[in-house]
Design an enzyme around this catalytic site. Structure first.
Site, PDB file in Angstrom:
ATOM      1  N   ALA A  76       0.759  -1.244   0.038  1.00 51.24           N
ATOM      2  CA  ALA A  76      -0.066  -0.068   0.013  1.00 51.24           C
ATOM      3  C   ALA A  76       0.899   1.350  -0.154  1.00 51.24           C
ATOM      4  CB  ALA A  76      -0.914  -0.015   1.249  1.00 51.24           C
ATOM      5  N   LYS A  77       0.391   2.303  -0.650  1.00 49.28           N
ATOM      6  CA  LYS A  77       1.002   3.826  -0.683  1.00 49.28           C
ATOM      7  C   LYS A  77       0.098   4.385  -0.052  1.00 49.28           C
ATOM      8  CE  LYS A  77       3.205   3.298  -5.301  1.00 49.28           C
ATOM      9  NZ  LYS A  77       3.265   3.808  -6.485  1.00 49.28           N
TER      10      LYS A  77
ATOM     11  N   GLU B 123      -3.493  14.132  -0.183  1.00 51.31           N
ATOM     12  CA  GLU B 123      -3.534  15.184  -1.210  1.00 51.31           C
ATOM     13  C   GLU B 123      -3.582  14.824  -2.921  1.00 51.31           C
ATOM     14  OE1 GLU B 123      -0.820  16.261   2.479  1.00 51.31           O
ATOM     15  OE2 GLU B 123      -1.468  14.531   1.334  1.00 51.31           O
TER      16      GLU B 123
END
Length: 280
Positions: free
Chosen positions: A227-228, A232
């Site tokens: 996962a990253k 934003e």
């Protein structure tokens, strides 16, 4: 992450309680992005225990000083810490212990991430951030210049919870359209001239176009289960996509936000500040 040479932390505590639950503490804040849900998923995946066993908490029971929940970093850094703590719990569970045998135990993990390059460092190989995500958005206008559809393709690493991830991006597009077209906060003598969300320009549900989200899963080696995270970046491309679509529509290149003079903004039901009534 913040990167640029900063040491960043993920911190977690898993505490086995007398009622058969496991309190899940971490150092980042849940603000509607679904963080506590994905951290629970990580703990459940590692330990093999049902997700309902884990009770996520964010309070001052433990000093888990990870800094601000910013830089789109909580899933990656907080997730790494929860995964590490859960692996320690799993080792005890594999020793033929049940949760009742582990009551009172605290499984701790403080994970430091120190893999980025400080400004001015004497090195040929520069790494500004721990992980990188990429995104593109396309704005489609109808024949009147109204926003008819938004396409949003985002590289999120592994989508641990696709529904939450898509929801976050859809919310970002909503915010981005308001930023691009209608949202403003004019002030007089240091005070806003209005406090009404409709006049400030926050989009209503009826103003939202169709949003088609494409999750691009390019697993991140540094992230928990690849996962990253997405924060934003969900908002970043929206205004540019709308500005480009408008330039193609009417030939005008707008350089100031919000683009209230555009046909896309005029089609919205919000963003018009009514004159104040003056009494006689």
């Amino acid at each position: 992450g913040i990167g640029n040479g900063a040491k960043e932390w993920g911190m977690a505590r898993l505490v086995v309680e007398t009622d058969g639950t496991v309190s899940l503490y971490n150092g980042y804040t849940e603000m509607g992005q679904g963080l506590l849900t994905v951290l629970t998923q990580f703990a459940s995946e590692v330990t093999g225990l049902p997700a309902s066993v884990f009770i996520p908490k964010v309070d001052s029971t433990y000093a888990l000083g990870c800094g601000q929940t910013t830089g789109s970093r909580a899933t990656l850094f907080g997730g790494r810490a929860v995964k590490s703590a859960a692996e320690k719990m799993k080792a005890d569970l594999n020793g033929q212990n049940g949760l009742k045998d582990l009551v009172g135990k605290v499984y701790a993990a403080d994970v430091v991430i120190d893999d980025t390059t400080a400004p001015g460092a004497a090195t040929k190989k520069i790494k500004t951030h721990t992980a990188f995500g990429y995104a593109t958005q396309v704005c489609i206008l109808d024949e009147n210049g109204r926003v008819a559809k938004m396409l949003a393709a985002h590289d999120v690493g592994r989508a641990v919870n696709p529904a939450l991830c898509e929801g976050q991006i859809e919310g970002s597009v909503h915010m981005g359209l308001g930023y691009a077209l209608t949202e403003d906060l004019p002030c007089e003598d240091g005070m806003p001239v209005t406090f009404k969300l409709r006049e400030i320009g926050v989009l209503r549900a009826r103003d939202m176009p169709e949003v088609e989200v494409t999750l691009v899963e390019d697993p991140e080696p540094e992230g928990p289960f690849g996962a990253k995270g997405v924060g934003e970046i969900g908002l970043v491309p929206t205004a540019g996509a709308v500005a480009n679509a408008l330039a193609l529509f009417d030939g005008e290149r707008r350089m100031t936000l919000p683009m209230k003079d555009s046909p896309a903004a005029q089609a919205m039901s919000v963003g018009r500040i009514r004159p104040k009534r003056t009494g006689k």
